[in-house]
Design an enzyme around this catalytic site. Sequence first.
Site, PDB file in Angstrom:
ATOM      1  N   GLY A 200      -7.259  -4.845   7.134  1.00  0.00           N
ATOM      2  CA  GLY A 200      -6.692  -3.879   8.084  1.00  0.00           C
ATOM      3  C   GLY A 200      -7.417  -3.796   9.406  1.00  0.00           C
TER       4      GLY A 200
ATOM      5  CE  LYS B 185      -3.621  -2.797   2.001  1.00  0.00           C
ATOM      6  NZ  LYS B 185      -4.805  -2.915   2.839  1.00  0.00           N
TER       7      LYS B 185
END
Length: 252
Positions: A174, A11
């Site tokens: 996440g 990311k």
Amino acid sequence: MPTMMVAGNWKMNASIESSAALLEDLVAGATSLSENTQMVVFPPLPYLAQAQQMLQGTAIALGAQNASEHAKGAFTGETSAAMLHDFGVRYVLVGHSERRALYAETDAVVAAKFKAVQAAGMIPVLCIGETLQQRQQNETLLVVNAQLQAVIDAAGVESLGQAVVAYEPVWAIGTGLTASPEQAQEVHGAIRAHVASQAANVAANMQILYGGSVTAATANELFAQTDIDGGLVGGASLEAQSFLAIGQAAQG
Ligand code: 13P
């Protein structure tokens, strides 16, 4: 051909220093992994050249997190698939839930990106997955099959023979909430069956990765499921030891 894949989506996390240290440790550690498992890293764009250089001649493949659906032209800030290919990229994520939710990528845009990546000679990793609300309303299979079918309609079912599918339930990304091995297997099995109903040979050989809070602690059980062919890892891929341990779990 490797049957398992362990992919690390960094990311928007990296610096020249952290990227060098992580890649160095991954290259050193990956030599003990068998050829059964393809390891892939997806660094942010500015670090592709560095990663390409450090991964040269190693068994770890290079991936990119996004590509434009357009081939070239006046698209400020965008990166074409051909440009990624220039930097040794072999895999490109398309349709990650963060791109769908934060950058409004529709199924049509995702399908166009999928086609652009293949046209440039690379392998798209098509991400699909339901939100918590959709799961609670029993819409999980409806949602993932529709996301998959949008690409099949645009690119043809045979195109999945040159692609990887990643099932990433949005509620598990996440959050530390991993889907249970049974929950994941149910969806993976349904994805394979959906493709099999249109092309059995493609479905049989298709790699389907699970993503969403995968850690070294949860990987073993997840990877033991019939239709789970590896993982797409976020947070736990930023640290060499945990990412390598997940690679180890894929050895079976
Ligand atoms: P986490 O492993 O941090 O939950 O991220 C999963 C993911 O989105 C990988 O693409």
